[in-house]
Design a protein around this motif. Structure first.
Motif, PDB file in Angstrom:
ATOM      1  N   ARG A  32       0.838  -1.197   0.000  1.00 22.45           N
ATOM      2  CA  ARG A  32       0.000   0.000   0.000  1.00 22.45           C
ATOM      3  C   ARG A  32       0.875   1.249   0.000  1.00 22.45           C
ATOM      4  O   ARG A  32       2.021   1.233   0.467  1.00 22.45           O
ATOM      5  N   LEU A  33       0.311   2.313  -0.487  1.00 23.84           N
ATOM      6  CA  LEU A  33       1.019   3.584  -0.551  1.00 23.84           C
ATOM      7  C   LEU A  33       0.681   4.436   0.668  1.00 23.84           C
ATOM      8  O   LEU A  33      -0.363   4.255   1.300  1.00 23.84           O
ATOM      9  N   ILE A  34       1.556   5.375   0.967  1.00 25.46           N
ATOM     10  CA  ILE A  34       1.297   6.351   2.026  1.00 25.46           C
ATOM     11  C   ILE A  34       1.546   7.745   1.468  1.00 25.46           C
ATOM     12  O   ILE A  34       2.663   8.072   1.066  1.00 25.46           O
ATOM     13  N   PHE A  35       0.499   8.557   1.413  1.00 29.01           N
ATOM     14  CA  PHE A  35       0.610   9.965   1.066  1.00 29.01           C
ATOM     15  C   PHE A  35       0.330  10.776   2.329  1.00 29.01           C
ATOM     16  O   PHE A  35      -0.446  10.354   3.184  1.00 29.01           O
ATOM     17  N   MET A  36       0.951  11.934   2.425  1.00 28.18           N
ATOM     18  CA  MET A  36       0.706  12.813   3.573  1.00 28.18           C
ATOM     19  C   MET A  36       0.108  14.123   3.095  1.00 28.18           C
ATOM     20  O   MET A  36       0.623  14.750   2.171  1.00 28.18           O
ATOM     21  N   GLU A  37      -0.982  14.545   3.761  1.00 30.32           N
ATOM     22  CA  GLU A  37      -1.494  15.900   3.528  1.00 30.32           C
ATOM     23  C   GLU A  37      -0.945  16.800   4.625  1.00 30.32           C
ATOM     24  O   GLU A  37      -0.871  16.391   5.788  1.00 30.32           O
ATOM     25  N   VAL A  38      -0.529  17.991   4.242  1.00 30.18           N
ATOM     26  CA  VAL A  38       0.109  18.910   5.191  1.00 30.18           C
ATOM     27  C   VAL A  38      -0.738  20.177   5.285  1.00 30.18           C
ATOM     28  O   VAL A  38      -0.267  21.288   5.074  1.00 30.18           O
ATOM     29  N   CYS A  39      -2.001  19.974   5.575  1.00 33.28           N
ATOM     30  CA  CYS A  39      -2.927  21.103   5.716  1.00 33.28           C
ATOM     31  C   CYS A  39      -4.119  20.608   6.517  1.00 33.28           C
ATOM     32  O   CYS A  39      -4.733  19.595   6.166  1.00 33.28           O
ATOM     33  N   GLY A  40      -4.440  21.316   7.588  1.00 38.98           N
ATOM     34  CA  GLY A  40      -5.557  20.906   8.412  1.00 38.98           C
ATOM     35  C   GLY A  40      -6.887  20.972   7.692  1.00 38.98           C
ATOM     36  O   GLY A  40      -7.787  20.159   7.951  1.00 38.98           O
ATOM     37  N   THR A  41      -7.039  21.926   6.771  1.00 42.87           N
ATOM     38  CA  THR A  41      -8.283  22.009   6.000  1.00 42.87           C
ATOM     39  C   THR A  41      -8.412  20.816   5.067  1.00 42.87           C
ATOM     40  O   THR A  41      -9.512  20.297   4.850  1.00 42.87           O
ATOM     41  N   HIS A  42      -7.295  20.354   4.506  1.00 42.82           N
ATOM     42  CA  HIS A  42      -7.315  19.119   3.718  1.00 42.82           C
ATOM     43  C   HIS A  42      -7.719  17.934   4.586  1.00 42.82           C
ATOM     44  O   HIS A  42      -8.515  17.082   4.168  1.00 42.82           O
ATOM     45  N   THR A  43      -7.171  17.863   5.791  1.00 48.70           N
ATOM     46  CA  THR A  43      -7.503  16.755   6.684  1.00 48.70           C
ATOM     47  C   THR A  43      -9.007  16.696   6.934  1.00 48.70           C
ATOM     48  O   THR A  43      -9.626  15.629   6.844  1.00 48.70           O
ATOM     49  N   MET A  44      -9.591  17.844   7.241  1.00 48.80           N
ATOM     50  CA  MET A  44     -11.036  17.887   7.482  1.00 48.80           C
ATOM     51  C   MET A  44     -11.808  17.493   6.227  1.00 48.80           C
ATOM     52  O   MET A  44     -12.777  16.724   6.284  1.00 48.80           O
ATOM     53  N   ALA A  45     -11.390  18.013   5.069  1.00 51.13           N
ATOM     54  CA  ALA A  45     -12.104  17.725   3.818  1.00 51.13           C
ATOM     55  C   ALA A  45     -12.011  16.247   3.454  1.00 51.13           C
ATOM     56  O   ALA A  45     -12.987  15.643   2.986  1.00 51.13           O
ATOM     57  N   ILE A  46     -10.842  15.655   3.654  1.00 43.71           N
ATOM     58  CA  ILE A  46     -10.646  14.230   3.342  1.00 43.71           C
ATOM     59  C   ILE A  46     -11.522  13.363   4.241  1.00 43.71           C
ATOM     60  O   ILE A  46     -12.166  12.420   3.783  1.00 43.71           O
ATOM     61  N   SER A  47     -11.563  13.685   5.535  1.00 43.90           N
ATOM     62  CA  SER A  47     -12.386  12.907   6.459  1.00 43.90           C
ATOM     63  C   SER A  47     -13.876  13.110   6.182  1.00 43.90           C
ATOM     64  O   SER A  47     -14.650  12.153   6.146  1.00 43.90           O
ATOM     65  N   ARG A  48     -14.268  14.343   5.977  1.00 43.78           N
ATOM     66  CA  ARG A  48     -15.689  14.658   5.773  1.00 43.78           C
ATOM     67  C   ARG A  48     -16.238  14.031   4.500  1.00 43.78           C
ATOM     68  O   ARG A  48     -17.377  13.561   4.455  1.00 43.78           O
ATOM     69  N   SER A  49     -15.429  14.002   3.449  1.00 40.05           N
ATOM     70  CA  SER A  49     -15.898  13.515   2.145  1.00 40.05           C
ATOM     71  C   SER A  49     -15.790  12.002   1.990  1.00 40.05           C
ATOM     72  O   SER A  49     -16.311  11.437   1.026  1.00 40.05           O
ATOM     73  N   GLY A  50     -15.085  11.328   2.904  1.00 42.39           N
ATOM     74  CA  GLY A  50     -14.937   9.884   2.812  1.00 42.39           C
ATOM     75  C   GLY A  50     -13.826   9.421   1.899  1.00 42.39           C
ATOM     76  O   GLY A  50     -13.733   8.232   1.571  1.00 42.39           O
TER      77      GLY A  50
END
Length: 368
Positions: free
Chosen positions: A34-52
């Motif tokens: 599996r791959l691992i990507f990192m988001e380095v923005c709290g707004t991205h974190t919220m958007a990724i979690s909220r959108s599924g």
């Protein structure tokens, strides 16, 4: 179809999701993992979690949160100094809302306010300057927390206070710079990452060129917008680079972010601040990763204006915020998550902030 329509169009999203899963499967087959990507923005974190998006891609790809929450990366010692400032007679603390509930070693601004300290939430540093001018008998200390995105507003407030002769306004400077933190992650031999989603808001100020050093590490990176379709499109670009064995810094948010960034904001920052070493929660001292006020504005530096009593700072036992910010753990790995630590009783800042990874996981990805 106009750009704004594409960003929100469900059919576009379905096609993108299918393409991303297809590409991710190909890359996983090639690498055997599996791959691992990192988001380095709290707004991205919220958007990724909220959108599924995280659960959509979990078979092939782990999206791991990094040091993208400005409140969360503020060092515990700085939090304690801010709380200590609130206890000084005649001092009014001005802050953005997220800081109020962040636990320090011995208290919080919320608790100090309940005990009688004056802690005011301002929507902008400029508002704090106006309030200070109207209340000359009180010392207004604005908490300068945030990345390159919020620093220009603080810089403007300082320049404005100096121009208008508002001598009872100062700033406790705790701003952080994103590129040095990315370099610290890339220099960590324990980190195993395959790509980065770079922050949109920060990049509007510093531009894409600020990240070109990542190509020297052979690390694919893409500046992403905040709509789910934009995030999926940035992930698609990362996967295509991996398939082509390319490691470039690309801009998938070009309708907002320029290669060179915002030159006027950069000029303002250089006129008000000097780059300095800074302490980050979880990382310790990262060289040249923060700001200090230039000498000509030293009179507006709260750390110099006030004698701040020294306190012994400590991280709450069991709190994994530091390791979460470094991407070495996820919120669900923390033994306190959703048990001793939850939104009504946060133990660490990652559960407090509206951009914190723990808050995002608790709200959108918690198994009930």
């Amino acid at each position: 179809m106009q750009m704004w329509e594409k960003l929100r169009d469900p059919e576009t999203g379905r096609k993108l999701a299918g393409k991303v899963r297809e590409l991710a499967a190909q890359v996983c087959d090639r690498l055997g993992r599996r791959l691992i990507f990192m988001e380095v923005c709290g707004t991205h974190t919220m958007a990724i979690s909220r959108s599924g998006i995280r659960s959509l891609l979990k078979d092939y790809l782990e999206l791991r949160s990094g040091p993208g929450c400005p409140v969360c990366v503020t060092d515990q010692a700085d939090i304690d100094r801010m709380i200590t400032l609130a206890r000084l007679p005649g001092v009014v603390i001005g802050t953005f809302g997220d800081m109020v509930r962040v636990p320090g070693s011995f208290s919080s601004l919320e608790r100090e306010r309940a005990l009688g300290a004056e802690v005011r939430v301002f929507y902008s540093p400029a508002e704090a300057v106006v309030w200070a001018e109207a209340h000359p008998s009180q010392q207004v200390v604005f908490l300068g927390v945030g990345f390159e995105t919020t620093a220009p507003g603080v810089a403007l407030s300082l320049r404005d206070a100096a121009r208008r002769g508002v001598k009872n306004y100062s700033v406790y400077v705790s701003h952080k710079l994103v590129p040095p933190a990315l370099r610290a992650l890339l220099d960590d031999p324990e980190m195993r990452l395959d790509g980065f989603l770079l922050p949109g808001h920060v990049s509007t100020i510093i531009g894409c060129r600020a990240y070109l050093f990542m190509e020297d590490y052979r690390m694919p990176a893409v500046v992403a917008g905040f709509e789910p379709n934009e995030i999926l499109d940035a992930i698609r670009e990362l996967l295509e680079m991996l398939l082509a064995d390319r490691a470039e810094v690309r801009n998938a948010y070009a309708h907002v972010v320029r290669e060179e960034g915002n030159s006027r904001a950069q000029k303002l920052l250089s006129e008000v601040f000097e780059v300095d070493d800074a302490y980050w929660r979880g990382f310790g001292c990262i060289p040249q990763s923060g700001f200090r006020l230039r000498e000509e504005l030293a009179a507006f530096d709260a750390a110099r204006r006030f004698e701040i009593p020294t306190v012994e700072s400590r991280v709450p036992p069991g709190c994994a915020c530091g390791e979460i910010l470094k991407g070495k753990l996820t919120p669900k790995d923390c033994p306190l998550f959703a048990r001793a630590c939850h939104p009504t009783h946060p133990v660490g800042p990652c559960m407090v902030s509206s951009e914190g990874a723990c808050a995002a996981y608790y709200r959108y990805e918690r198994e009930v």
